[in-house]
Motif scaffolding. Structure first.
Motif, PDB file in Angstrom:
ATOM      1  N   ASP A 161       0.826  -1.203   0.000  1.00 47.14           N
ATOM      2  CA  ASP A 161       0.000   0.000   0.000  1.00 47.14           C
ATOM      3  C   ASP A 161       0.865   1.259   0.000  1.00 47.14           C
ATOM      4  N   LYS A 212       1.264   2.162  -3.539  1.00 49.75           N
ATOM      5  CA  LYS A 212       0.026   2.688  -4.128  1.00 49.75           C
ATOM      6  C   LYS A 212      -0.156   4.154  -3.761  1.00 49.75           C
ATOM      7  N   HIS A 213       0.062   4.482  -2.489  1.00 52.47           N
ATOM      8  CA  HIS A 213      -0.046   5.875  -2.065  1.00 52.47           C
ATOM      9  C   HIS A 213       1.025   6.728  -2.736  1.00 52.47           C
ATOM     10  N   GLU A 232      -9.964   0.429  -2.920  1.00 55.70           N
ATOM     11  CA  GLU A 232     -10.013  -0.724  -2.008  1.00 55.70           C
ATOM     12  C   GLU A 232     -10.201  -2.013  -2.782  1.00 55.70           C
TER      13      GLU A 232
END
Length: 224
Positions: A64, A67-68, A224
């Motif tokens: 993640d 992704k950020h 999500e």
């Protein structure tokens, strides 16, 4: 002469329709299948005939943190637009006018992915028009999660180096699942000019971009 022009026009229309059909069918197939080669990868291979390094990883098998970082670097409003970021385009135009040259593009991740999958890197009105059509189709056929998943697996990180898994292995000797915030920000910072930054990792612009990504990555919203 009129008959020749009519045949030529029909040939062009038929070719355009075939291209749209190819893009549409590819998007249908890639909704559920890994993308293991793109037009950019093919051009890269034809340039120097060296093997392409790329390993597909599913969305949940990518950190993640990355992704950020990739959204902070490339498309902070990704989750909210429908393929085209009007505010981003306006900002880019203003920056370009101020500098008197092109310093920002305003392309979204969806637009960049369309170009990577189906087109080429040289700027032209024809390529831009086709990019718009491919992006429009993609945004209506794929979820945001799928678009980001394919982008992370298809984007270039260096010479013959594509996808975050291959990049994580090359730069850090580890899986993309275990990338730290610092590592994720560094990889995302490479994207404007990955082949150059691959050999100039201490470049001041690269380090500044990395710090900026670290500052804003927590403010991004990932699918999500």
């Amino acid at each position: 002469m009129k008959a020749f022009l009519a045949r030529a026009l029909m040939l062009i229309i038929g070719l355009v329709l075939l291209i749209q059909l190819w893009i549409f069918s590819s998007l249908v197939w890639w909704r559920t299948h890994p993308v293991e080669t793109t037009m950019f990868m093919r051009w890269d291979y034809l340039t120097d005939f060296k093997p392409i390094k790329q390993q597909w990883r599913d969305y949940d098998d990518i950190s993640d943190n990355f992704k950020h970082a990739i959204l902070a670097a490339e498309d902070a409003r990704f989750i909210h637009h429908h393929g085209f970021d009007i505010e981003g385009i306006q900002d880019a135009l203003e920056r370009n006018n101020e500098k008197g040259k092109i310093v920002a593009g305003g392309s979204t991740i969806s637009q960049q992915l369309s170009k990577n999958l189906f087109l080429y890197n040289k700027r032209s009105f024809i390529r831009k028009g086709q990019e718009v059509v491919a992006t429009w189709m993609m945004e209506r056929m794929w979820s945001k999660r799928r678009i980001l998943e394919v982008y992370m697996n298809a984007v270039e990180f260096g010479q013959n180096l594509y996808g975050v898994e291959a990049a994580a292995q090359f730069y850090y000797g580890k899986s993309s699942k275990s990338l730290t915030r610092e590592q994720a920000a560094f990889l995302a910072a490479l994207l404007p000019n990955p082949k150059y930054y691959q050999d100039h990792r201490d470049d001041r612009k690269l380090q500044y971009r990395k710090r900026s990504i670290l500052k804003y990555m927590n403010a991004t919203q990932i699918p999500e």
